[in-house]
Structure formats: C-alpha cells, structure tokens
Design an enzyme around this catalytic site. Sequence first.
Site, PDB file in Angstrom:
ATOM      1  N   CYS A  92      -5.063  -2.196   0.061  1.00 24.86           N
ATOM      2  CA  CYS A  92      -4.145  -1.533  -0.866  1.00 24.86           C
ATOM      3  C   CYS A  92      -4.789  -1.197  -2.208  1.00 24.86           C
ATOM      4  O   CYS A  92      -4.213  -0.462  -3.007  1.00 24.86           O
ATOM      5  CB  CYS A  92      -2.918  -2.399  -1.099  1.00 24.86           C
ATOM      6  SG  CYS A  92      -2.054  -2.727   0.421  1.00 24.86           S
ATOM      7  N   HIS A 358       4.226   3.701  -1.450  1.00 22.23           N
ATOM      8  CA  HIS A 358       2.889   3.106  -1.542  1.00 22.23           C
ATOM      9  C   HIS A 358       2.017   3.698  -0.441  1.00 22.23           C
ATOM     10  O   HIS A 358       1.888   3.131   0.639  1.00 22.23           O
ATOM     11  CB  HIS A 358       3.067   1.584  -1.386  1.00 22.23           C
ATOM     12  CG  HIS A 358       1.800   0.787  -1.351  1.00 22.23           C
ATOM     13  ND1 HIS A 358       0.588   1.238  -1.822  1.00 22.23           N
ATOM     14  CD2 HIS A 358       1.567  -0.487  -0.912  1.00 22.23           C
ATOM     15  CE1 HIS A 358      -0.337   0.290  -1.649  1.00 22.23           C
ATOM     16  NE2 HIS A 358       0.239  -0.764  -1.098  1.00 22.23           N
ATOM     17  N   CYS A 388      -1.856  -6.237  -5.728  1.00 15.55           N
ATOM     18  CA  CYS A 388      -2.208  -7.265  -4.759  1.00 15.55           C
ATOM     19  C   CYS A 388      -2.868  -6.558  -3.589  1.00 15.55           C
ATOM     20  O   CYS A 388      -2.603  -5.387  -3.344  1.00 15.55           O
ATOM     21  CB  CYS A 388      -0.974  -8.043  -4.312  1.00 15.55           C
ATOM     22  SG  CYS A 388       0.322  -7.032  -3.593  1.00 15.55           S
TER      23      CYS A 388
END
Lengths: 404, 714
Positions: A92, A358, A388
């Site tokens: 991510c 996202h 994160c």
Amino acid sequence: MTTEAYIYDAIRTPRGRGKASGALAEVKPVTLLSDLLRELAKRNRLPTEQVDDVIMGCVSQIGDQGACIAKTAVSAAGWSDDVAAFTLNRFCASGSEAVNLAAAKVRSGWEDLIVAGGVESMSRVPIGADGGAWAMDPQTSLNLGFVPQGVGADLIATLEGFGREQLDAFAADSHLKAAAAWSRGAFANSVIPVRDQNGLTILDNDEMIRADSSVASLAGLKPSFVQPGELGFDAVAKLRYPQVERIDHQHHAGNSSAIVDGAAALLIGSTAAGARLGLRPRARIVSAAVIGTDPTIMLVGPAPASKKALQRAGLSVDDIDLFEVNEAFAAVVLRFQRELGVPSEKINVNGGAIAMGHPLGATGAIIIGTLLDELEARGGRYGLGTLCVGGGMGIATIIERIAG
Amino acid sequence: MSSMSTIKYEKRDGIVHLIFDAPGSANLMNEAFQRDFIAASEQVAAESDLRGVILRSTKAMFFAGGDLDTLIRIQPENAAEFYAGIQELKAAMRRIETLGKPIVACINGAALGGGWELCLMSHCRIAVDDPKLKLGLPEVTLGLLPGAGGVIRMTRLLGLQNALPYLIEGKQFSPADGVKLGLIHQTVASADELVGAAEQWIADNPNSRQPWDSSGYRMPGGSPSSPKLAPMLVVAPAMLTAKTQRCYPAPEAILSTAVEGAQVDFDTATRIESRYLTALAAGQVAKNMIGTFWHQLNAIKRGAGRPDGIEPSRIAKVGILGAGMMGAGIACACAMRGVEVVLKDVDQAAAERGKAYSEKVLGKRVSRGKMSADKRDAALARIQPTAKASDLAGCELIIEAVFEDQSLKAKVTAETESVIGSEAIYASNTSTLPITGLAKASVRPNQFIGLHFFSPAEKMPLVEIICGAQTDRQTLARAYDFVLQIGKTPIVVGDSRGFFTSRVFGTYTMEGIAMLGEGVGAARVENIALQSGYPVGPLAVIDEVTLTLPAKIRAQTAAALAAEGKPAPVHPADAVVDAMLAAERQGKSTGAGFYDYPADAPKRLWPELATRYPPADEPIDDQDVRDRMLYIQAIESVRCMDEGVLKDVRDANIGSIFGIGFPAWSGGVLQFINQTGLSAFVARADELTERYGERFAVPDSLRRRAADDTPFAD
C-alpha cells in the site's frame, strides 16, 4: 552540499468504484497512467526527454498490470524513448515509496528530474491476484502468522478499545469532509478527468463519496472479518496477542478503505532542473522513512514511521500543520492519532480513502498531492503523509510548502 | 530370489508376483524390506517378457507400515543417510510404477501407512469387500508424514482439497468408501478371488500407466495456482493453527508437502516429500508421539500393567451403583461394548433417568451416522434400570458411582455385598477418596479396587485403576481385563489422596489460578494454556469442575496434615479461590465462575477479573506462563513416582494425556522432562523455584537422574 528535491506538480485521476460497475472498469490501467503522464507533460510543457526516470507504484503486477506497467505507460504516452521507467511494489505504500525514492535519487545528485506515482485498477486486477508465498504457501504463512489485513485492523480496535460507533463516526466524517472538499473545489487543480479517445468524459469525480453518510447509515453493515476470524485467523493472531480474549470484529465495508481504480503522478526534481524548465517549486521533500512492524497485526506502522521521519527532519509533531494518514481502516487512523497525540483538526481534513478509495499502488502518491493542495490552500508550512503497509510496515513523507 | 527374506518373488505367465512375507512378524518397511524391494524392482525391470506385476501379502494384514523402532532413533546427524534411504526406496517404487506394464495390488487385509503407499504405486487396487478392512495413512497421529509417496500420490489422485483430510487427519476408510473415492478400483467378496481378478485386469490392460504419468493429466480440483483453490490455500494454514496451535509439526509438514508437491513434477515432489519426512523423523515431537502412543500405549494394551500368570477374564454383567452423570456414562460405555448392565439408584425414576442418558448419547450417534439403529437398540436393551439391590445378584463386577461421601459409600458397599456372589469384585469410581479407607466397609477388601472413570465416561478413553492396601492380584487382573474389554485404556496407580490424575490435574488448575492472582491476565492464562497444547484453559476447566473442589481438597489436606501435627501448605491460588467463592462464583454449574455464562451467547471471562487482578508491575513473560503449567504437572508426577503412586512411566505419560489433557505433543508428563533434556529441565525448574516458589523444587531423585543422564523409561 546535498541537492534538495522539490515537487513541481502533482496530479491524479478521479477514483472510480473498483468493480465491474465502476466507471473506470472500462479503462485499462495502462491507459489511466499514460493519459495522466500525457497531461503532466502537457501542463508543464515538459520536454519529456529531460525526464531521467519514471517510478510507478503498483501492487498487483500481473495481467493488465504485469510486465513493468510504468515503462509500458511511458511509451504508450508517446514520451521520448530516452525516458526509463520501472514499477515497484511496497504494497500500500508503493506510491509513497515512488515519491520518496525519486526524492532520494534527486538528493543524491544522480538524477535531476523524475516522475513518481502509481496506478491500480482494482476492478481489473483484484487484490491478491498476484498470489505470493506470504498468503499462499502454507509453510511461509504458518511461520509468518499471516492474517488478512482486516483481522489485523480488528485486532488494533480490540487492543485499543475502539468501539463500533467510534469507528463508524470516523468513517462518516471522512465522507462529509470529502464531500465538503469537492464542493469547495479543493481538488480542482489536481484531478484530471478520465476521457475516452473521443474526448468524452468517463469520470471527473471520486465516485464513492456519500455526502449523506452517518453513524446511523453505517450501523446496518455487517462486520467483514467474522468468518475468516472464526475459520482460524483469530487463533493465528492470538498466538502473538494472547492477552486478547476475543477479537472484536468491527470493521466492515463502510469503515474500511473503498476498493477503487485510480492513478497519480508527481513531477519531482532538483532546483536546477526546475530552473532549466522554468517551473516553480511547490514543496520541498523534507524527509522520508520506512519501518517494519509485527506482520500479524500488520497495520501499526504509521506512528513509528512518522516518528522516524520527524526525527530525521529535526521536527516535532507540533511543527506539522497537516497530516494525511491513509484510511486503510478506521482503527489505523485512530490509533495513529492516539499514539502521536494529534488533534482531529489536523488529520485528513479533506477526507480519505474510506470516502474516496484506496487504489493500492497509487494512494501514497495521491495523499502527498492532497497534502500539498491543502497546505497551499491554508498557507501552512509542513505536512506529513503516512500509510500502514502490508507485511507489517509503515512509511512516512514530510513536505514543506514553498511560498509562491 | 533366495537372497530376499521379506519378499517372495514369483513369476507365472509373464506376471511377477511380489509377495510380502516377512519372517515371523508383520510386513514392515524396515531395512530388510527396503533392501529386498530395491532388488525386486531391479529384477522386475530386467524381465524380458513381463506382462504385469501383482503385489500381495501372505499375512492377515496386507502390510503394517513403517518401522517405528527405526524411525524413533533417527537423529539430525543421520538426516543425510535417512533421506538417501527413503529416496532409494521411492526410486524403486517409481521404477516398477513406470514400466508401462500393469501393476495391481491385491489388498487382502489392512493396508495402513507404508502399506497403503505400496497400494498407491499400483495402477489398480483390488480389495476384499470387508467393512472392517482398514485403509489409510495414519502417520500424522505419530508425528510423521506418509513419506513413501503417500502425500504426492494421494494429492494427485484426489486433488488437494479432497486429499487433505486423509493426510492431515489420518482419516481411515474401508474398501467400499475407497471405491466411492476412486481409490479402490474393484472389490471382491473373498481373498481367494484377488489374484484371479488381478490377472484379469492385467490381461485387460496390457499397457498401463498412472494417471499422472499419462499425457493431459490434470490434478483434480486444480493446481495450487488455480484461482479456484486460492481461498482454500489462504485459509488452510489458519484452520490448522486453530486446531493445533502450532504444537504439531507433522500436519504442517503434510500441508506444505501437499501444496508444494502439487506445483512441481512428480520426481521433484518426491524430493520435497522426503525432505519434510526427514525433518519430522529427526525432530523431537515424532519421538514423543511414537514412544508414547505406539510403544507405551501398545504395552498397556498388551497387559504390561497386569499381574502375570492369571487367566484372562471377561465380565458379562456389571452392576453400577448411582445413576448420576458418572454412573450413567459408565453404563453407556459398558452397554456399547456388549456388557449387561444393572443400573441402580435409590429410586426407579432416578435409575430410568440414568438410562435415558444412554438413549440421548446413542441416539445422537445414530443421527450422525456413526452407529446403526439396531446396535443402539441392542445396547439400550442391555441396561436394566432398577431401585432394588437384589437385582444386582449375578453381577460379576460392581462399580460404585455414588456421591463422594465416605459413609454413604460404606452403606452401599454393605448393602451390595449382601446380594452379590463371593467371586464378584467391587470397584469404587471415587476420584479422590483412598481405596484402602473405603475397603474397610467391605467384607472382601481383597476384592475391592478403584476404577476411576473420567467424564463423560462413554467418551473418555482412560480408566485409572487404584489398588488398595489389600487389593489382590487376581482382582487387579480382572479389573484390567474389564477396562480393556470395554475399549478403554487402564493405568494402574497407588492409593493416595487424589491418586495420580486428580492430584496432577489439580496442580495445573491451581497454577493457572495463581497466575491470574499475580496479574498475568485471565485471557493470557487461558490462551497460553491452549497455545501450549492443553485442550482447555485452567480457568475454564476449574469452572467446569466447580471452585468448591479445590477449597474442599485444601480443607481435607489441611485436616489430614493437622492430624499428623504438620502445618497446611499455602498455595498462591488459595486467596483467589476464596475470593471467587466469597463473590458466589463457584463455576459453570451455578452460572458464574471465572467466566460468565450468558444464556444466548458463548461464555466470556468475568470482566471484573481485570480490575480485581490488574497487570503485574513486573510482567511475567509468556514463556514463564507456559512453563509454570507444564513444569508443575511434570514435577508433581515425579513426586508420584517417588512415592510409588505411579509405578510405570507409561502410566504417567498415557494417563496425563488421556485423562487430564496434558499436551499430547510432549508425549506425556515424564516424556516432557525427557524431551526437554533432564539437566535443562532441572535448571529451568530451579529458575521457576526462585521466581515462583518452592512447589517447583525438583525432587532429589530427578536431580540424580539428571546427573546420571537417565531418562524416564520402563
């Protein structure tokens, strides 16, 4: 003396629902990215042969996103053959890593001008499509204590004592802030509508925002990770967190990041490169940091990564005017806030991934752009973006707005 | 070929018969077999006019499997040799399998483990259609994996998802089930028909090969890279973790071998399988499990704890006194195994309720397809509920299961002995009261014994046999035979308060309660117990037996010691127990203990425990929490050995696992000390003594044992 790295521009696509029913499902990821690169070159009157490298984050590098989509997109955008490119995967944080790496390259003096960003078409290449030993190889999974991220997020909420209403309130707020930001044109300078080959608009806004979201409207959603937890992932997590009697599964589709398609690109270069091209620097990249954490809880990296970046920059939490903390799950942001003692007014002021989505490989780059736009709007100085990261990592980037 | 001692090599009409015929014992995959099989494979490959190969056996059991006596001795330093040995054997199997000629297994009897692996290398498997004929791969139950191609071939035959239960759980199946699964090609009515059927198959399939050696082979259900299998692959390790808490390397190695082996070609998969097997065989857990669940359990079943020179006996009719939970369960266990039961209670209704328990339990078995309705009806017909002592006449064994009250027990002893024959033996199911004391009420104390069942008695495999001071050898032998007769496992222990199991069980629960009091945190105590391999946490289990029990035991112990003029010992758990009782939280039976028991939801730890016992200032680490439970039980067991409460190591190991839930991976309470290393165990116990108290002080006998490096063994 070290060369400074500056952000000269930051743009992104709108984010479309990451399903077949989403507006961008019809657009290939290579097209999302190459159209964005074309626009970046156009609006900065960029002689593309002067770009040393293009670094793009992309998590699921398979199928439509396989075979170094960064270089394919650069070529597809009609950029000079002189331009090199590569794709990276730091889960991510891939988009963030692209920005941080570009800054490091510029600051090293080995390169002058770099485009950094990311792309992810989750409607076409679903999360997990690339398999991998972490989740798919029994020996590795057993030894690493693999659990799905949502179980990690629920574990955070359990350990922190966050209740369902608290998580949902944060999620509803994300939508309201995002809706407000759109209506006052906060993203107008950065969002480049996606158009077809005829110039017809396919999508010009973030598709997932619900301006009427509320704790009441979210209350009906069922927790997503009860079943995986019961099948065994709770037992895996409890091996590392035996103090937990039972993991309270509270995250659901509405208080977790939305699955979307999207791309982002930032133009990053040295003082000299900007001067040569007649570009005005918008922000200086002050410092960056990555850190590893326990892979099972997985999502607690933002606070330690941010502390590391702050320390490197010689700054304190109070020096930061705005924080962008990726809303992977509501509990991630709430824990970060608790750990660093940041007031709500400074965090994700224009909403985040819960409302807007996202797109895995792009988000890290998107939030740097969002941070920069809002620092400019408010006349703030320092901004910190953090995420994160899968596998148990955290990443942070600190930027300083350059007054124009 | 005359040089072979375990295989007869015969050739008729171009068909080679490899006849497994080990001298004396069962057919085993031992060194001699390995040598013979390799030689046979070379001879078969050299045959010029070969039409096919038949694998068959001269024994009632087709093939018994791996050679555990050898396997238990493998050490990491023998890994290279062991690996090479399996690879050689597997190469020989492969040599025959890939000749292009039909290979047929004639399965006349049980083919388990290595036996089933020999069947799997055959192209056609023909079995006698006997529902009692057992097939399968039980290696996992002894901490091993089927390493002679069992994992590789089963996954290629059934697909990953369908093969895993037979590999990871060691699930066995009958020939009829095998036909449904596609693992058995044909069944025949009797063993005489096997060879004829095999010869016919060879005639019908002159050119034969395994599915995985045929072009266009695809693994059933897809290979691990197929998206269809992805959700299963992701969740399989977690499901395994939930079940085994990572205490058992074998099922993990099997899962890994199956998945990794399915991604590569057959020969590469073979090497992967051999390497995982080597690691298991050289590892400690397989040694613990083979030693305890094979050697020691078999010794018990062969009568190792039974006095010699006494004729074997069977019990036709048993009388059970008290139709409560224990009496009813024992009645059920007896009736299921064909023993006539007179179930007596004070009134007919109570006795009927006791029988109703069997109706419920057996009814469930029928509805789950685990028992036929006929068998249930026959079992139920064997139970005669009654309120009349005179109905006990003719019972050869009495099992008394009334309340734990010495005077009540004395009363029923007298009442019963007045009606039963002088040959009958009388057993008490007491879990704590000394047998010698109870026998004082008997007119035949030499025929008085303890038979301590565990709840639920129809399910729990262990029976603790307690000899009183006057119990004679004859009585012990008959009791031992009876326990085996009803399919349970006997251990023989000496007569003292709590005997072996209750006493050592008590140390576990008390240690857990003490740690709660010291601020370890209730959830941590419970989770770390489960994660160490205990089936139930100490707080949950004491809630089941009720908190009044430790209080009562403490009072009795104090009284007994006071009588000897000694002070009562203080345990750090005492204060917590008292506080819980003061808060009227006695356990599950009263609806509240360490847990709350809401009517409509799973139990949850009582939230107030967190405030009553806040985290310790100096945190106790996870390893200490784990070791305190394991060590205290092991040390108490050593004391039982020293005091003569335990006579045999096997009884300690088997009793601790089957009776009181000591983690099976360890091989039992005394094997836990062996596997830790005697000196390492003593050193660690010394640390625990310093930190947590004198109850961890090891007996001198153990210190000497460590100095002499003499592991516990019978």
